[in-house]
Design an enzyme around this catalytic site. Structure first.
Site, PDB file in Angstrom:
ATOM      1  N   GLU A 136       0.823  -1.212   0.000  1.00 58.25           N
ATOM      2  CA  GLU A 136       0.000   0.000   0.000  1.00 58.25           C
ATOM      3  C   GLU A 136       0.853   1.255   0.000  1.00 58.25           C
ATOM      4  O   GLU A 136       0.564   2.229  -0.705  1.00 58.25           O
ATOM      5  CB  GLU A 136      -0.944  -0.003   1.207  1.00 58.25           C
ATOM      6  N   ASP A 276      -4.627  -9.426  -8.161  1.00 56.13           N
ATOM      7  CA  ASP A 276      -5.031  -8.625  -9.319  1.00 56.13           C
ATOM      8  C   ASP A 276      -3.888  -7.833  -9.946  1.00 56.13           C
ATOM      9  O   ASP A 276      -3.625  -7.932 -11.153  1.00 56.13           O
ATOM     10  CB  ASP A 276      -6.190  -7.689  -8.944  1.00 56.13           C
ATOM     11  N   GLU A 369     -18.706  -5.053  -2.887  1.00 56.16           N
ATOM     12  CA  GLU A 369     -17.370  -5.631  -2.766  1.00 56.16           C
ATOM     13  C   GLU A 369     -17.328  -7.087  -3.220  1.00 56.16           C
ATOM     14  O   GLU A 369     -16.356  -7.520  -3.832  1.00 56.16           O
ATOM     15  CB  GLU A 369     -16.884  -5.513  -1.314  1.00 56.16           C
ATOM     16  N   GLU A 390     -12.199   0.827 -10.041  1.00 55.57           N
ATOM     17  CA  GLU A 390     -11.898  -0.135 -11.100  1.00 55.57           C
ATOM     18  C   GLU A 390     -12.878  -0.096 -12.271  1.00 55.57           C
ATOM     19  O   GLU A 390     -12.471  -0.231 -13.440  1.00 55.57           O
ATOM     20  CB  GLU A 390     -11.808  -1.545 -10.520  1.00 55.57           C
TER      21      GLU A 390
END
Length: 576
Positions: A136, A276, A369, A390
């Protein structure tokens, strides 16, 4: 025969009727141009509503709490679901401001960008006793600083008049040096957590995700290219190669692993959370650095995804060892996949999946989600929407590739939903439950870094004109520069198409480099060369005979799954 005057009037009436019935070619263009201008201004207002409230109520802390108009020092909480080892004296790192830097440039606000850069130059320090998530912090803080440094010094976009002396690069290098102890493991795979001041903590967990150790190469590679210090790229590259060596015989990887013994903890795999950005960074690293090794890894991984995860327009999870389906679910993070497929050239497959994600968005008003495909219901506990970008990201990519105005309508729907359900007086709030639209007191920094940026670029892409950028998984632009590798990848130009030369003849092929979907033909002398797609999976038998659907592959021209007919042959016998 009609008299000449009557014929004349009949012709005039027909012409007038057709003129009224069929709009001129300029009318549709002007309609969509006006629509894009209107939506661009709506997104601009969204960004500044979020940004101004952050600056008023939260800055210089990390993120805004819009319902209470307060703040959270969340850099030490990102990925820390159990909120363990939280620091006592950490007062934030202006995370949302760092994340907003490139968005300010995209929106054309160079004045605010310069003001923000100078404040960070004078005030930001990373010598703090805070345990942070390496992934992150890399994509948000390091990526934001590296991208902003490039934007501040880019030769065609120099924003400062002598007042910028690479201060952001100095900060980025300081942060990168603090990352390096995380890679000191027997495998070279980095710890997921590291203390910015003291390094790896005693008894630190050895568990990490595939994304966590396989999605560092863009930011750390760019840092090495900018500083001339190879250690950052070398550490990220070593971890990536180690991770790839752990793949199964099916070219699949799990989602969680141990960095000390190099063994998998979770064998179920997919394209969503935990893995991902691994796929994303393989392709984008090839674009940015031009190494064929990145392409070979991506191509193998991409074909494995198409073979083992894809079911019509959906992608389920599967066991990395057997390829057998494990979880039939849609997760909001999967919505990045159509955008990646645009970069690969699989436009038809990208459009198919994108429409399914948008269908779920329309069903709930936002994208939940987690949605259970096999039960057609929401996951009982993961019913939230944290302002994720996204779907907007993939919408932007598909519009760039097709110029289909339908994607403008999708973007308008997303903007309207965000304003209707998540906008509050103090900013934009996450949705806790999509069934009730109950809000949560959190405005994530990626809302400004990605969600607003991709929506703005959908309606106004002037930032990209005559420039080659790739975007990191956090939406920070990095320029494609010939000086960063021996040669520019042939697959990358802004339109996602490139000319492939064959015996002085030039034809069009997709960015998949001669592997496109749907298939195209290239002129080769007097003959025709057929090109198969990257999603192509051949039938099990060369004569196309079959006993079941499992023995049939994916069609090379349409990317549709083939099925076994009653006569025992594979083909496109029905539509998925």
């Amino acid at each position: 025969m009609l008299p000449s005057e009557v014929r004349t009037w009949v012709i005039l009436v027909i012409v007038l009727y057709l003129t009224l019935l069929i709009p001129s070619t300029s009318q549709p263009h002007s309609h969509w141009a006006a629509k894009k201008r209107l939506m661009r201004e709506k997104v601009r207002k969204m960004f500044y509503h979020a940004y101004d409230n952050y600056m008023i109520h939260a800055f210089p802390h990390d993120e805004l709490k819009p319902l209470t108009k307060s703040y959270t020092d969340s850099l030490s909480e990102l990925g820390n679901l159990n909120l363990e080892h939280l620091p006592q004296d950490y007062n934030g790192s202006a995370l949302t401001l760092i994340e907003s830097l490139s968005s300010l440039v995209v929106l054309g606000n160079n004045t605010e960008f310069e003001r923000a850069v100078l404040w960070l130059s004078e005030n930001l320090r990373f010598d703090v006793d805070a345990r942070i998530n390496l992934f992150e912090c890399n994509i948000r803080a390091l990526g934001g600083l590296v991208s902003a440094h490039i934007l501040a010094t880019y030769s065609t976009n120099r924003l400062f008049q002598g007042s910028y002396k690479n201060q952001l690069l100095v900060l980025a290098e300081d942060l990168g040096q603090r990352f390096l102890p995380a890679f000191d493991t027997p495998t070279g795979l980095p710890y997921a957590w590291i203390n910015l001041k003291y390094g790896v903590m005693e008894n630190e967990t050895t568990e990490t995700s595939t994304s966590g150790c396989g999605s560092l190469i863009l930011e750390m590679g760019a840092l090495s290219r900018l500083t001339g210090d190879p250690r950052y790229e070398s550490a990220a590259l070593h971890a990536l190669h180690k991770l790839w060596s752990m793949r199964s015989s099916l070219n699949l990887l799990g989602t969680t692993l141990d960095v000390v013994n190099g063994e998998w903890i979770e064998y179920s795999s997919g394209i969503g959370a935990g893995i991902d950005s691994f796929y994303e960074y393989l392709l984008k690293a090839y674009v940015l650095f031009g190494k064929e090794d990145f392409w070979r890894m991506f191509h193998s991984a991409y074909l494995a995804v198409q073979k083992y995860f894809r079911h019509g327009p959906w992608y389920h999870d599967a066991d990395m060892r057997t390829g057998k389906a494990t979880y039939w679910q849609l997760t909001s993070l999967q919505a990045f996949w159509p955008g990646l497929q645009v970069l690969v050239g699989d436009i038809a497959a990208a459009n198919s999946s994108h429409r399914e994600f948008f269908y779920v968005w329309e069903k709930f008003g936002v994208l939940p989600e987690r949605y259970l495909l096999d039960h057609q219901m929401l996951h009982p506990t993961e019913k939230y929407y944290p302002l994720r970008p996204e779907l907007a990201e993939s919408t932007f990519y598909l519009y760039q590739a097709t110029k289909d105005p339908w994607y403008i309508e999708v973007g308008e729907s997303i903007v309207n939903s965000l304003n209707l359900y998540t906008k509050v007086e103090g900013g934009f709030a996450s949705v806790r439950d999509v069934t009730t639209m109950q809000l949560e007191d959190h405005q994530h920094s990626f809302f400004l870094a990605e969600t607003c940026k991709y929506l703005y670029l959908l309606f106004d892409d002037s930032f990209l004109v005559d420039r080659n950028y790739i975007f990191t998984t956090e939406g920070h632009p990095l320029p494609v520069l010939s000086s960063w590798h021996e040669r520019l990848p042939e697959i990358y130009i802004p339109s996602n198409w490139t000319s492939v030369k064959r015996e002085k003849q030039t034809g069009q092929a997709s960015s998949m480099t001669l592997q496109v979907c749907p298939a195209t033909t290239l002129n080769k002398g007097h003959g025709v060369q057929h090109v198969q797609s990257g999603c192509h999976i051949p039938d099990a038998h060369i004569d196309h005979r079959c006993l079941s659907d499992e023995e049939c592959g994916v069609d090379c021209t349409t990317c549709r799954r083939r099925s076994c007919s009653m006569a025992g042959y594979c083909g496109l016998w029905f539509s998925i």
